[in-house]
Motif scaffolding. Structure first.
Motif, PDB file in Angstrom:
ATOM      1  N   UNK A 217       0.762  -1.136   0.108  1.00  0.00           N
ATOM      2  CA  UNK A 217       0.011   0.026  -0.158  1.00  0.00           C
ATOM      3  C   UNK A 217       0.826   1.220  -0.020  1.00  0.00           C
ATOM      4  N   UNK A 218       0.664   2.111  -1.071  1.00  0.00           N
ATOM      5  CA  UNK A 218       1.688   3.292  -1.067  1.00  0.00           C
ATOM      6  C   UNK A 218       0.844   4.627  -0.633  1.00  0.00           C
ATOM      7  N   UNK A 219      -0.447   4.507  -0.582  1.00  0.00           N
ATOM      8  CA  UNK A 219      -1.125   5.655  -0.184  1.00  0.00           C
ATOM      9  C   UNK A 219      -1.377   5.794   1.184  1.00  0.00           C
ATOM     10  N   UNK A 220      -1.116   6.902   1.786  1.00  0.00           N
ATOM     11  CA  UNK A 220      -1.327   6.697   3.431  1.00  0.00           C
ATOM     12  C   UNK A 220      -2.698   7.408   3.580  1.00  0.00           C
ATOM     13  N   UNK A 221      -3.319   6.611   4.279  1.00  0.00           N
ATOM     14  CA  UNK A 221      -4.730   7.162   4.582  1.00  0.00           C
ATOM     15  C   UNK A 221      -4.906   7.949   5.715  1.00  0.00           C
ATOM     16  N   UNK A 222      -6.179   8.543   6.005  1.00  0.00           N
ATOM     17  CA  UNK A 222      -6.226   9.383   6.929  1.00  0.00           C
ATOM     18  C   UNK A 222      -6.934   8.498   8.219  1.00  0.00           C
ATOM     19  N   UNK A 223      -7.235   9.016   9.447  1.00  0.00           N
ATOM     20  CA  UNK A 223      -8.152   8.522  10.419  1.00  0.00           C
ATOM     21  C   UNK A 223      -9.489   8.008  10.137  1.00  0.00           C
ATOM     22  N   UNK A 224      -9.892   6.715  10.395  1.00  0.00           N
ATOM     23  CA  UNK A 224     -11.153   6.530   9.953  1.00  0.00           C
ATOM     24  C   UNK A 224     -11.777   5.860  11.496  1.00  0.00           C
ATOM     25  N   UNK A 225     -13.190   6.361  11.613  1.00  0.00           N
ATOM     26  CA  UNK A 225     -14.057   5.601  12.580  1.00  0.00           C
ATOM     27  C   UNK A 225     -14.976   4.581  11.852  1.00  0.00           C
ATOM     28  N   UNK A 226     -14.951   3.451  12.381  1.00  0.00           N
ATOM     29  CA  UNK A 226     -15.874   2.509  12.006  1.00  0.00           C
ATOM     30  C   UNK A 226     -16.945   2.205  12.985  1.00  0.00           C
ATOM     31  N   UNK A 227     -18.405   2.318  12.627  1.00  0.00           N
ATOM     32  CA  UNK A 227     -19.524   2.024  13.629  1.00  0.00           C
ATOM     33  C   UNK A 227     -20.076   0.875  12.998  1.00  0.00           C
ATOM     34  N   UNK A 228     -20.281   0.041  14.082  1.00  0.00           N
ATOM     35  CA  UNK A 228     -21.027  -1.318  13.587  1.00  0.00           C
ATOM     36  C   UNK A 228     -22.421  -1.272  13.862  1.00  0.00           C
ATOM     37  N   UNK A 229     -23.201  -1.829  12.992  1.00  0.00           N
ATOM     38  CA  UNK A 229     -24.667  -1.831  13.356  1.00  0.00           C
ATOM     39  C   UNK A 229     -25.055  -2.959  13.426  1.00  0.00           C
ATOM     40  N   UNK A 230     -26.101  -3.565  14.296  1.00  0.00           N
ATOM     41  CA  UNK A 230     -26.753  -4.894  14.404  1.00  0.00           C
ATOM     42  C   UNK A 230     -27.627  -5.224  13.212  1.00  0.00           C
TER      43      UNK A 230
END
Length: 516
Positions: A217-230
């Motif tokens: 992976x050559x692209x540096x991503x930004x911060x991520x928040x994952x939300x899990x839904x039932x």
């Protein structure tokens, strides 16, 4: 005074710049606002030896590294944690990888070949009921020599490079992951593109870019928040409320079908996918579906087109074989054997086998709107023949996995997202020996044909054997293929890169997301 003021201003400017520079160098800080991604996929374990499901593997691909990986849209593995990998000799039974020498885990410890060996050894030793060890049925031993890792296989397996490129090949730190048991808790020590911050089971996770990552992976991503839904309905509500920036897997079919480009500030990315869904039978002795004629009778009356249109609003297409369209080796074996719903054929099959009707059984499904509606439609179709009585049971996903692994359900519906784009991944894990479906099905013919397919480096040469496998499955009916779907990613107008988040495989490329 002017000179003093100038010195003060210069000094302040230097301090400010130094502070900004130092702030940017801190590994736990990022000036960018996190992108929030919503999904109904479930993470069942943070330990790669303990999970074989789409939600867990989507996370693994971001926080762990494998020796190899897949680039978007490609079926050929490329080096990630490895500098190079190749079969040695001509018999496809020894595979050697050279590990990169610049890798570190998130805790700062150097990644070594011994960590790679440990990762595979523990997966095979732990043998979790819901783990991915079935992928490595040909693997006999792993040896570490310096930076070299040598895999010894018990039989020819041209697909082995594909398998170590999946979540099952995640490399873990041997100093914190036990050799004989799963690691508990909410911590992860990997060397992937992201570091796992806060993790709340079933609720959410925060991911921070790993500045020490080195790999494909050559692209540096930004911060991520994952939300899990039932439930998919909860994800849809969050999307409509604007509390998620990206929605992926799974929105209700009615939401997808009702979206029209241009009506809302929303981007809809649609990609071909090999995600499928099957109706699986428990074929163990003493169960309602131990008799093949009962399974064939169900296959004879299932109306896939009705499921696709009434339940899924044409967001899926009827599937008539184990291997989906777009994968080399695909056939239409179930259409050939059962071209249309036929109540008379089902009645004849049951009568000839001396099976008393109605056949009573329990059909289990995941707790979710679309899954429940699908199960209800299957019950309607089967009971309308007068040949079956079906009791539905909805089960929470983790309990559902444990339940079918233990043989608690007569039949159940479950989706399958491929680990790699090869027909082998729809055969061995689903109908091969010790399959991940734990249905009790075993066929000497199918196992022999699976082994035959693995001798071909040119995968097109395996197509004849794969078609023979699908014919055998249509005859034995350990499962009934229901549908194949497309992959949909929704993002708001301020998000870039959503078209690269998924290519219809199990890889979740969160590093592709960014703000416009």
């Amino acid at each position: 005074m002017p000179s003093i003021r100038l010195r003060i201003l210069v000094t302040c400017l230097v301090l400010v710049l130094a502070g900004v520079g130092a702030w940017r160098l801190l590994p736990d800080e990022d000036p960018r606002t996190p992108i929030t991604v919503g999904t109904t996929d479930v993470v069942t374990s943070l330990d790669p030896a303990g999970a074989y499901d789409a939600g867990s593997w989507a996370l693994y691909g971001n926080v762990f590294q494998s020796l190899l990986t897949f680039r978007p849209g490609s079926a050929t593995p490329v080096p990630d944690a490895a500098e190079s990998c190749a079969f040695t000799g001509l018999n496809l039974q020894s595979y050697r990888c050279e590990l990169r020498d610049d890798l570190t885990f998130g805790n700062g410890r150097r990644v070594t070949a011994q960590d790679v060996k440990h990762s595979f050894d523990r997966l095979l030793r732990i043998r979790s009921d819901v783990g991915p060890q079935t992928l490595f049925s040909t693997l006999r031993s792993v040896t570490a020599e310096g930076r070299s890792v040598i895999f010894s296989l018990g039989s020819r397996d041209a697909t082995f490079p594909h398998k170590i490129a999946t979540g099952a090949g995640s490399i873990v730190d041997r100093s914190v992951y036990p050799a004989d048991s799963l690691r508990r808790g909410g911590s992860v020590d990997g060397s992937g593109p992201y570091l796992l911050g806060e993790y709340r089971p079933g609720a959410g996770a925060t991911l921070k870019p790993n500045r020490s990552y080195r790999g494909a992976v050559t692209k540096r991503g930004g911060p991520v928040v994952i939300r899990y839904f039932e439930r998919s309905e909860q994800l849809a509500a969050a999307w409509k409320a604007g509390s998620v920036d990206v929605a992926h897997r799974q929105l209700p079919p009615s939401v997808i079908a009702g979206l029209e480009s241009g009506d809302d500030p929303v981007r809809i990315d649609e990609a071909d996918s090999s995600e499928i869904r099957n109706l699986v039978f428990n074929v163990r002795e003493g169960e309602p579906f131990a008799e093949k004629s009962v399974r064939r009778a169900v296959a004879a009356v299932v109306d896939r087109a009705a499921i696709a249109t009434t339940v899924h609003k044409t967001t899926v297409e009827p599937l008539y074989s184990l291997v989906p369209q777009g994968i080399s080796g695909h056939s239409t074996s179930f259409f050939d054997a059962y071209p249309q719903p036929d109540r008379d054929l089902a009645a004849e099959l049951l009568e000839d086998a001396g099976v008393q009707t109605p056949v009573r059984f329990t059909l289990a499904h995941r707790e979710d709107g679309a899954a429940a509606a699908e199960a209800a439609e299957l019950r309607r179709q089967l009971e309308s023949t007068g040949l079956f009585e079906v009791r539905l049971t909805a089960v929470e996903w983790r309990a559902f996995q444990r339940g079918y692994a233990a043989g608690r359900y007569d039949a159940y519906t479950v989706g399958w997202l491929p680990d790699f784009p090869d027909a082998d991944n729809f055969v061995q894990p689903l109908v091969g020996r010790d399959s991940s479906l734990r249905s009790g099905y075993r066929s000497t013919l199918v196992d022999r044909l699976i082994q035959s397919t693995r001798q071909y480096g040119d995968r097109s040469r395996a197509s004849r054997d794969f078609r023979s496998i699908q014919d055998a499955v249509a005859e034995d009916v350990p499962l009934v293929p229901l549908w194949q779907k497309k992959d949909y990613v929704l993002s708001n107008e301020d998000v870039a890169g959503s078209q690269n988040l998924s290519d219809g495989t199990g890889i979740w490329r969160l590093w592709e997301l960014g703000w416009l």
